[in-house]
Structures are given as C-alpha cells and as structure tokens.
Design an enzyme around this catalytic site. Structure first.
Site, PDB file in Angstrom:
ATOM      1  N   ASP A  67       0.818  -1.214   0.000  1.00 35.53           N
ATOM      2  CA  ASP A  67       0.000   0.000   0.000  1.00 35.53           C
ATOM      3  C   ASP A  67       0.851   1.264   0.000  1.00 35.53           C
ATOM      4  OD1 ASP A  67       0.933  -0.527   2.551  1.00 35.53           O
ATOM      5  OD2 ASP A  67      -1.038  -0.888   3.405  1.00 35.53           O
ATOM      6  N   ASP A 136      -7.797  -3.386  14.076  1.00 33.35           N
ATOM      7  CA  ASP A 136      -9.190  -3.715  13.721  1.00 33.35           C
ATOM      8  C   ASP A 136      -9.241  -4.896  12.749  1.00 33.35           C
ATOM      9  OD1 ASP A 136      -8.130  -2.526  11.508  1.00 33.35           O
ATOM     10  OD2 ASP A 136      -9.616  -0.922  11.354  1.00 33.35           O
ATOM     11  N   HIS A 138      -7.341  -5.158  10.002  1.00 31.70           N
ATOM     12  CA  HIS A 138      -7.036  -4.832   8.603  1.00 31.70           C
ATOM     13  C   HIS A 138      -5.719  -5.471   8.151  1.00 31.70           C
ATOM     14  CE1 HIS A 138      -5.017  -1.006  10.262  1.00 31.70           C
ATOM     15  NE2 HIS A 138      -4.059  -1.623   9.616  1.00 31.70           N
ATOM     16  N   GLU A 143      -9.750  -2.410   5.198  1.00 29.47           N
ATOM     17  CA  GLU A 143     -10.402  -2.179   6.489  1.00 29.47           C
ATOM     18  C   GLU A 143     -11.645  -3.062   6.614  1.00 29.47           C
ATOM     19  OE1 GLU A 143      -9.127  -0.217   8.667  1.00 29.47           O
ATOM     20  OE2 GLU A 143      -8.051   1.438   7.701  1.00 29.47           O
TER      21      GLU A 143
HETATM   22  C1  F6R Z   1       1.494  -1.681   6.266  1.00 32.86           C
HETATM   23  C2  F6R Z   1       0.112  -2.108   6.313  1.00 32.86           C
HETATM   24  C3  F6R Z   1      -0.695  -2.201   7.572  1.00 32.86           C
HETATM   25  C4  F6R Z   1       0.090  -2.654   8.802  1.00 32.86           C
HETATM   26  C5  F6R Z   1      -0.826  -2.688  10.030  1.00 32.86           C
HETATM   27  C6  F6R Z   1      -0.060  -3.050  11.291  1.00 32.86           C
HETATM   28  O1  F6R Z   1       1.979  -1.693   4.926  1.00 32.86           O
HETATM   29  O2  F6R Z   1      -0.393  -2.370   5.288  1.00 32.86           O
HETATM   30  O3  F6R Z   1      -1.759  -3.092   7.342  1.00 32.86           O
HETATM   31  O4  F6R Z   1       0.652  -3.907   8.566  1.00 32.86           O
HETATM   32  O5  F6R Z   1      -1.431  -1.449  10.206  1.00 32.86           O
HETATM   33  O6  F6R Z   1       0.825  -2.008  11.593  1.00 32.86           O
HETATM   34  P1  F6R Z   1       1.937  -2.139  12.715  1.00 32.86           P
HETATM   35  O7  F6R Z   1       2.893  -3.171  12.249  1.00 32.86           O
HETATM   36  O8  F6R Z   1       2.581  -0.776  12.780  1.00 32.86           O
HETATM   37  O9  F6R Z   1       1.240  -2.527  13.970  1.00 32.86           O
END
Ligand code: F6R
Length: 242
Positions: A67, A136, A138, A143
């Site tokens: 992303d 959540d 995702h 989401e």
């Molecule tokens: C990152 C991404 C997000 C993260 C998720 C967890 O490219 O796509 O889905 O993997 O938000 O984030 P952290 O690792 O910071 O807890």
C-alpha cells in the site's frame, strides 16, 4: 495455517527473516510482497544483516508493496516509499527498478489502481506476501467491510487507523485520509503469506482473526483459508490463544 510461536519481537523478526531468506534462496528472482509499519522493521533488519554477512543476494529479487498513502510524495518521510527505502531498499543490493509501490501521487484513483494491478500481473503474481495485523483486523489498508475487495483500490481510512498512524505525523490533520492498497484477492493469490504480530495490544484481534469466523468484518480472518499461511507471533500476541 501454521503458527510459529516466538519469545518476543526479536525472535519473531529473526524467524520471519529466516523464512523470507529461504524464499529468496530457492527462487533468486522471486516477487516479495512487502509491508510497512512497526511489525516488519526487525524482519528487515535481519534480512539486511544476512545481506551484509554475504548470505543473501537481492540482485534479482523483485518487490511489490501492499500500500501507499494517496497524496504523499516519495520524498515525504511518512510515505511508504520512504519507509521501504530507509528500512530495506537502500541497505541491500535490490535493483530500485525492481521495487514497486502504488503511485501515491497519481490523483486518478482508477488509473493508479489499474496500473498497479498490471504491474503485479506482469510479474506473475506474488511469491511471498509479508503482512502486519491492524488493531481492527485490517491487512494492507483493507479495512473492516461488508465484502472482501479483490484488487487494488482506493480506501478512505477509518478513524481508528488514522488515530493509530498519527504517531508518525506532527498532527492528526497531517495524516492522509486515503490510501491505495492491494486487494484481499491479490493477497490471497500470493503463493505464501507470512504475517508478523507482536505485543499484548494485538492479542485480542489475533484471536478474533484466526480463531473466530471468517468474515470481511475482520479482513485478516480470510487468511485462515490460505493454503500456505504462516503466522509468526510472539507470546504476548498469542497470550489469549491456548
Ligand atoms: C502496512 C500495512 C498495515 C500494517 C498494520 C499493522 O503496509 O499495510 O496493514 O501492517 O497497520 O501495523 P503495525 O505493524 O505498525 O502494527
């Protein structure tokens, strides 16, 4: 689903890096699907160490990231391009031409998403997709929703995700409100998926995602159906799972 239970973040990072290194060793020109966020930083550090020690060669590796924020230029320290450059690309011998992220500066969402799906298809799909887990549920920026999105699309970030990301910006107003993300369909089409999860704050959602029903309301739950999904999680993250 296979679960690798690790002692802590360091142990998780080492084991995830070992798995990724094995993918690269077996297929030097593999397509690595990469993630940003705090979870994979240690994994990247371990991969860099293997490269520095002469044990891993990225010269033929190709990559696609999950992303990118919409509207942030690559030079912005909070762009995912910048993150990848800082934590991995500039530290190993990957050819910059072989690294790909959605184009956050393309204002036309349809165009940006189509272009990214074309890039992924032209590479023959993803050999290994690395993921983190959102609070959540995702994955990427997919989401909670009423359905699983298949391909790359533009998303409006939820308040929860904006809140979680604000620590990286000067103020909440600076956090982008939209992002381009790979779809769940593309993630599920990866030949192998590795998810790294660490910390007590992830214990509840980990249990819900992988020991509860498969539902688009918890996007990560669909990984229960992936034929080659490896969850590398530490004791804290697995603390609610027997
Ligand atoms: C990152 C991404 C997000 C993260 C998720 C967890 O490219 O796509 O889905 O993997 O938000 O984030 P952290 O690792 O910071 O807890």
């Amino acid at each position: 689903m296979r679960i690798i239970r690790t002692k802590n973040y360091e142990d998780m990072s080492k084991k995830a890096a070992d798995l990724i290194a094995s993918v690269v060793l077996l297929k030097p020109n593999c397509v690595l699907g990469l993630a940003t966020g705090s979870s994979p930083i240690g994994t990247y550090d371990n991969l860099v160490k293997m490269y520095e020690d002469g044990n891993l060669d990225f010269s033929q590796v190709r990559s696609v990231n999950l992303d990118e924020y919409k509207g942030l230029p690559r030079t912005n320290e909070q762009s995912y391009y910048y993150f990848m450059h800082e934590h991995l690309f500039s530290r190993v011998n990957i050819d910059p031409k072989n690294t790909n992220l959605p184009d956050g500066m393309e204002e036309n969402s349809r165009k940006a998403c189509k272009k990214y799906d074309k890039i992924i298809a032209s590479m023959g799909g993803v050999d290994m997709q690395l993921l983190g887990l959102g609070h959540d549920g995702h994955i990427g920026f997919n989401e909670p929703n009423t359905e699983f999105d298949k391909t790359t699309h533009c998303v409006n970030l939820t308040q929860m995700t904006i809140e979680a990301n604000k620590r990286f910006f000067n103020s909440i107003d600076e956090v982008p409100k939209q992002a381009y993300t790979m779809g769940v369909g593309t993630i599920m089409a990866a030949k192998m998926v590795i998810m790294v999860v660490s910390g007590k704050d992830k214990a509840k959602i980990l249990k819900k995602a992988f020991f509860g029903p498969v539902t688009p309301e918890v996007p990560a739950s669909i990984l229960q159906f992936h034929p080659n999904f490896v969850l590398v999680a530490d004791e804290d993250a697995l603390s609610l799972v027997k």
